[in-house]
Write a protein that holds these residues in place. Structure first.
Motif, short mmCIF file in Angstrom:
data_model
loop_
_atom_site.label_atom_id
_atom_site.label_comp_id
_atom_site.label_asym_id
_atom_site.label_seq_id
_atom_site.Cartn_x
_atom_site.Cartn_y
_atom_site.Cartn_z
N GLY A 251 -2.08 5.36 -4.46
CA GLY A 251 -3.30 5.95 -5.01
C GLY A 251 -3.63 7.32 -4.45
N THR A 252 -2.73 7.85 -3.60
CA THR A 252 -2.94 9.18 -3.03
C THR A 252 -1.64 9.97 -3.17
OG1 THR A 252 -2.10 8.82 -0.77
CG2 THR A 252 -4.36 8.09 -1.23
N ARG A 253 -1.69 11.20 -2.78
CA ARG A 253 -0.49 12.02 -2.69
C ARG A 253 -0.22 12.33 -1.21
NH1 ARG A 253 1.11 13.87 -7.50
NH2 ARG A 253 2.19 15.69 -6.69
N ILE A 254 -0.64 11.43 -0.35
CA ILE A 254 -0.48 11.61 1.10
C ILE A 254 0.79 10.89 1.54
CG2 ILE A 254 -1.49 11.25 3.38
CD1 ILE A 254 -4.26 11.14 1.88
N PRO A 255 1.81 11.64 1.95
CA PRO A 255 3.05 11.00 2.39
C PRO A 255 2.86 10.18 3.66
CG PRO A 255 3.42 13.33 1.89
CD PRO A 255 1.93 13.10 1.90
N VAL A 256 3.59 9.10 3.74
CA VAL A 256 3.58 8.26 4.94
C VAL A 256 3.94 9.10 6.16
CG1 VAL A 256 4.73 6.32 6.08
CG2 VAL A 256 4.08 6.15 3.67
N SER A 257 4.87 10.02 5.99
CA SER A 257 5.30 10.86 7.12
C SER A 257 4.15 11.69 7.69
CB SER A 257 6.47 11.77 6.72
OG SER A 257 6.07 12.64 5.68
N VAL A 258 3.23 12.12 6.84
CA VAL A 258 2.07 12.89 7.32
C VAL A 258 1.19 12.01 8.20
CG1 VAL A 258 -0.07 14.02 6.59
CG2 VAL A 258 2.08 14.57 5.45
N GLY B 193 9.07 11.70 -5.13
CA GLY B 193 9.60 10.40 -4.72
C GLY B 193 9.44 10.09 -3.24
N THR B 194 8.69 10.92 -2.53
CA THR B 194 8.42 10.65 -1.12
C THR B 194 7.51 9.43 -1.01
OG1 THR B 194 8.58 12.99 -0.59
CG2 THR B 194 7.38 11.62 0.97
N ALA B 195 7.75 8.59 -0.03
CA ALA B 195 6.88 7.43 0.19
C ALA B 195 5.47 7.92 0.51
CB ALA B 195 7.42 6.59 1.33
N CYS B 196 4.50 7.48 -0.30
CA CYS B 196 3.10 7.90 -0.15
C CYS B 196 2.20 6.68 -0.07
CB CYS B 196 2.66 8.73 -1.35
SG CYS B 196 3.43 10.35 -1.45
N ILE B 197 1.02 6.89 0.47
CA ILE B 197 0.00 5.86 0.44
C ILE B 197 -0.43 5.68 -1.01
CG2 ILE B 197 -2.27 5.17 1.30
CD1 ILE B 197 -0.08 5.46 3.51
N ARG C 237 0.82 -1.22 0.00
CA ARG C 237 0.00 0.00 0.00
C ARG C 237 0.86 1.27 0.00
NH1 ARG C 237 -5.18 -1.84 1.07
NH2 ARG C 237 -5.99 0.24 1.52
N ILE C 238 2.17 1.11 0.11
CA ILE C 238 3.10 2.24 0.11
C ILE C 238 3.82 2.27 -1.23
CG2 ILE C 238 5.10 3.30 1.26
CD1 ILE C 238 2.61 2.98 3.10
N LYS C 239 3.84 3.42 -1.86
CA LYS C 239 4.50 3.56 -3.17
C LYS C 239 5.50 4.71 -3.12
CE LYS C 239 1.96 0.50 -5.27
NZ LYS C 239 2.41 -0.85 -5.16
N VAL C 240 6.61 4.49 -3.83
CA VAL C 240 7.60 5.54 -4.02
C VAL C 240 7.72 5.73 -5.52
CG1 VAL C 240 10.00 6.22 -3.69
CG2 VAL C 240 8.82 4.92 -1.90
N ASP C 241 7.30 6.88 -5.99
CA ASP C 241 7.28 7.18 -7.42
C ASP C 241 7.88 8.57 -7.60
OD1 ASP C 241 6.64 7.98 -10.03
OD2 ASP C 241 4.62 7.13 -9.95
#
Length: 79
Positions: free
Chosen positions: A24-31, A18-22, A8-12
């Protein structure tokens, strides 16, 4: 160790620099992790970010835990 949740975590590089995001979203894991660290409940986080699902929050925790296991940083004594 990769589990189903880490999928469920993507780095693109084309999404949030290229921040790790959830996925299908633009929500960073860090948030997500910051929200949890501030004491927000699962429901509060999902209310704030309606595109998230409970498994996304679990995936963020797992991702953070994996990062913590992979890098050892010695603590520096404060003088």
């Amino acid at each position: 160790m990769k589990t189903r949740l880490l999928g469920r975590i993507k780095v693109d590089p084309s999404v949030c620099h290229g921040t790790a995001c959830i996925s299908g979203t633009r929500i960073p894991v860090s948030v997500v992790l910051d929200c949890m660290a501030e004491g927000m409940t699962e429901d509060e986080i999902i209310d704030e970010y309606p595109s998230l699902r409970p498994d996304d929050l679990k995936a963020a925790i797992e991702y953070g835990a994996q990062l913590a296991r992979e890098e050892i940083r010695p603590l520096v004594k404060q003088r």
